[in-house]
Scaffold this motif. Sequence first.
Motif, PDB file in Angstrom:
ATOM      1  N   SER A  30       0.826  -1.204   0.000  1.00 45.34           N
ATOM      2  CA  SER A  30       0.000   0.000   0.000  1.00 45.34           C
ATOM      3  C   SER A  30       0.858   1.251   0.000  1.00 45.34           C
ATOM      4  O   SER A  30       2.081   1.194   0.099  1.00 45.34           O
ATOM      5  CB  SER A  30      -0.937   0.007   1.221  1.00 45.34           C
ATOM      6  OG  SER A  30      -0.189   0.189   2.414  1.00 45.34           O
ATOM      7  N   ILE A  31       0.199   2.398  -0.116  1.00 44.18           N
ATOM      8  CA  ILE A  31       0.867   3.689  -0.054  1.00 44.18           C
ATOM      9  C   ILE A  31       0.193   4.522   1.033  1.00 44.18           C
ATOM     10  O   ILE A  31      -1.005   4.791   0.970  1.00 44.18           O
ATOM     11  CB  ILE A  31       0.809   4.434  -1.396  1.00 44.18           C
ATOM     12  CG1 ILE A  31       1.476   3.618  -2.502  1.00 44.18           C
ATOM     13  CG2 ILE A  31       1.486   5.808  -1.279  1.00 44.18           C
ATOM     14  CD1 ILE A  31       1.439   4.280  -3.869  1.00 44.18           C
ATOM     15  N   LEU A  32       0.982   4.924   2.019  1.00 48.57           N
ATOM     16  CA  LEU A  32       0.498   5.779   3.099  1.00 48.57           C
ATOM     17  C   LEU A  32       1.086   7.165   2.943  1.00 48.57           C
ATOM     18  O   LEU A  32       2.298   7.326   2.867  1.00 48.57           O
ATOM     19  CB  LEU A  32       0.900   5.211   4.464  1.00 48.57           C
ATOM     20  CG  LEU A  32       0.624   6.114   5.679  1.00 48.57           C
ATOM     21  CD1 LEU A  32      -0.878   6.274   5.911  1.00 48.57           C
ATOM     22  CD2 LEU A  32       1.317   5.591   6.927  1.00 48.57           C
ATOM     23  N   GLY A  33       0.226   8.172   2.900  1.00 50.84           N
ATOM     24  CA  GLY A  33       0.676   9.559   2.893  1.00 50.84           C
ATOM     25  C   GLY A  33       0.598  10.138   4.291  1.00 50.84           C
ATOM     26  O   GLY A  33      -0.375   9.896   5.012  1.00 50.84           O
ATOM     27  N   VAL A 191       5.720   4.872   2.082  1.00 50.71           N
ATOM     28  CA  VAL A 191       5.233   5.802   3.099  1.00 50.71           C
ATOM     29  C   VAL A 191       5.865   7.140   2.769  1.00 50.71           C
ATOM     30  O   VAL A 191       7.093   7.248   2.716  1.00 50.71           O
ATOM     31  CB  VAL A 191       5.633   5.372   4.524  1.00 50.71           C
ATOM     32  CG1 VAL A 191       5.058   6.335   5.550  1.00 50.71           C
ATOM     33  CG2 VAL A 191       5.174   3.944   4.805  1.00 50.71           C
ATOM     34  N   VAL A 200      -0.732  13.769  -2.718  1.00 51.32           N
ATOM     35  CA  VAL A 200      -1.281  12.942  -1.643  1.00 51.32           C
ATOM     36  C   VAL A 200      -2.596  12.305  -2.081  1.00 51.32           C
ATOM     37  O   VAL A 200      -2.832  11.104  -1.875  1.00 51.32           O
ATOM     38  CB  VAL A 200      -1.487  13.784  -0.372  1.00 51.32           C
ATOM     39  CG1 VAL A 200      -2.173  12.961   0.720  1.00 51.32           C
ATOM     40  CG2 VAL A 200      -0.149  14.323   0.129  1.00 51.32           C
ATOM     41  N   SER A 204      -2.140   8.159  -2.425  1.00 55.48           N
ATOM     42  CA  SER A 204      -2.360   7.508  -1.132  1.00 55.48           C
ATOM     43  C   SER A 204      -3.554   6.567  -1.125  1.00 55.48           C
ATOM     44  O   SER A 204      -4.641   6.906  -1.583  1.00 55.48           O
ATOM     45  CB  SER A 204      -2.566   8.561  -0.041  1.00 55.48           C
ATOM     46  OG  SER A 204      -1.485   9.452   0.010  1.00 55.48           O
ATOM     47  N   ASP A 205      -3.346   5.386  -0.553  1.00 60.75           N
ATOM     48  CA  ASP A 205      -4.463   4.522  -0.199  1.00 60.75           C
ATOM     49  C   ASP A 205      -5.070   5.004   1.110  1.00 60.75           C
ATOM     50  O   ASP A 205      -6.278   4.904   1.313  1.00 60.75           O
ATOM     51  CB  ASP A 205      -3.990   3.076  -0.035  1.00 60.75           C
ATOM     52  CG  ASP A 205      -3.458   2.492  -1.335  1.00 60.75           C
ATOM     53  OD1 ASP A 205      -4.168   2.556  -2.349  1.00 60.75           O
ATOM     54  OD2 ASP A 205      -2.317   1.992  -1.346  1.00 60.75           O
ATOM     55  N   SER A 206      -4.222   5.501   1.996  1.00 64.46           N
ATOM     56  CA  SER A 206      -4.673   6.066   3.266  1.00 64.46           C
ATOM     57  C   SER A 206      -3.759   7.218   3.641  1.00 64.46           C
ATOM     58  O   SER A 206      -2.636   7.321   3.135  1.00 64.46           O
ATOM     59  CB  SER A 206      -4.688   5.013   4.378  1.00 64.46           C
ATOM     60  OG  SER A 206      -3.405   4.438   4.546  1.00 64.46           O
ATOM     61  N   VAL A 207      -4.254   8.076   4.522  1.00 63.92           N
ATOM     62  CA  VAL A 207      -3.521   9.275   4.930  1.00 63.92           C
ATOM     63  C   VAL A 207      -3.507   9.353   6.445  1.00 63.92           C
ATOM     64  O   VAL A 207      -4.534   9.132   7.107  1.00 63.92           O
ATOM     65  CB  VAL A 207      -4.157  10.550   4.340  1.00 63.92           C
ATOM     66  CG1 VAL A 207      -3.449  11.800   4.861  1.00 63.92           C
ATOM     67  CG2 VAL A 207      -4.115  10.521   2.815  1.00 63.92           C
ATOM     68  N   SER A 218      -6.749   9.676  10.793  1.00 62.34           N
ATOM     69  CA  SER A 218      -6.249   8.889   9.663  1.00 62.34           C
ATOM     70  C   SER A 218      -7.444   8.304   8.931  1.00 62.34           C
ATOM     71  O   SER A 218      -8.546   8.204   9.487  1.00 62.34           O
ATOM     72  CB  SER A 218      -5.305   7.776  10.139  1.00 62.34           C
ATOM     73  OG  SER A 218      -5.985   6.857  10.976  1.00 62.34           O
ATOM     74  N   PRO A 221      -8.041   9.205   1.749  1.00 62.07           N
ATOM     75  CA  PRO A 221      -7.758  10.617   1.422  1.00 62.07           C
ATOM     76  C   PRO A 221      -8.997  11.487   1.337  1.00 62.07           C
ATOM     77  O   PRO A 221      -9.028  12.597   1.877  1.00 62.07           O
ATOM     78  CB  PRO A 221      -7.042  10.525   0.070  1.00 62.07           C
ATOM     79  CG  PRO A 221      -6.450   9.162   0.039  1.00 62.07           C
ATOM     80  CD  PRO A 221      -7.390   8.279   0.804  1.00 62.07           C
TER      81      PRO A 221
END
Length: 244
Positions: A30-33, A191, A200, A204-207, A218, A221
């Motif tokens: 995943s990608i976290l911003g 990350v 972002v 992002s999958d989540s922030v 959190s 996005p």
Amino acid sequence: MSILRVEGLTKRFRGVTAVDGVSFEVEEGSILGIIGPNGAGKTTVFNLIAGAIPADSGRTHLEGADITGKPPHAIARAGMARTFQLMRPFYSMSVLDNVAIAVLAGSGTRRTARDDAATIIDTVGLGAWRDSATEGLPTAALKRLELARALALRPKVLLLDEVLAGLVPAERAPVLDLLERLRTDEGVTLVFVEHIMAAVMRLSDSVLVLNLGKVLTSGRPEEVTKDPRVIEAYLGEEPTRADS
């Protein structure tokens, strides 16, 4: 599955609590911003996770293994690499040699280091500068070199600290495309700390939102950017369009 788990990280500097009980998890692939105002503790969190500074309390787990308190080189070998806001390559060396040294610092061998470095350089779009002296490279190329040196460590988790800072809008889109390919093609979990909200929102999958050293909130996005607390503490009237 969580590849990175952070539990209650806290860091104080001369009585000032820079990071206050920060906890979060990052799913593999995943990608976290991470966003927040200046002084929110974002880079300090990276420094704690990557072993650059010791935490006063809290734990960090990478693929289930406790890496709390380990030195940066041990954490890198465990599968986590990072980039820095202030780029410090070996300016007296070529782009290829800079990346080759990073390959050797990871799991590379002298026999294949330069070939491996050349492959990474092509991956990040630096082929035109491969044999160029690092001194005098434009900011966009230096940013890609910083990314190449981190990728040379073959990370499973890559921490990116304002990788878009200093780039004009036309230079940002190719970097975003590259980061998306690293996730989809290479399987790298990302990350990233970033102030450019368009990036972002796209990546992002989540922030995770930090403010005054604490987790403010959190989530996804589109949810986070509508949170009144986030708007008040950070976003204000800042646009989030892709051309921002």
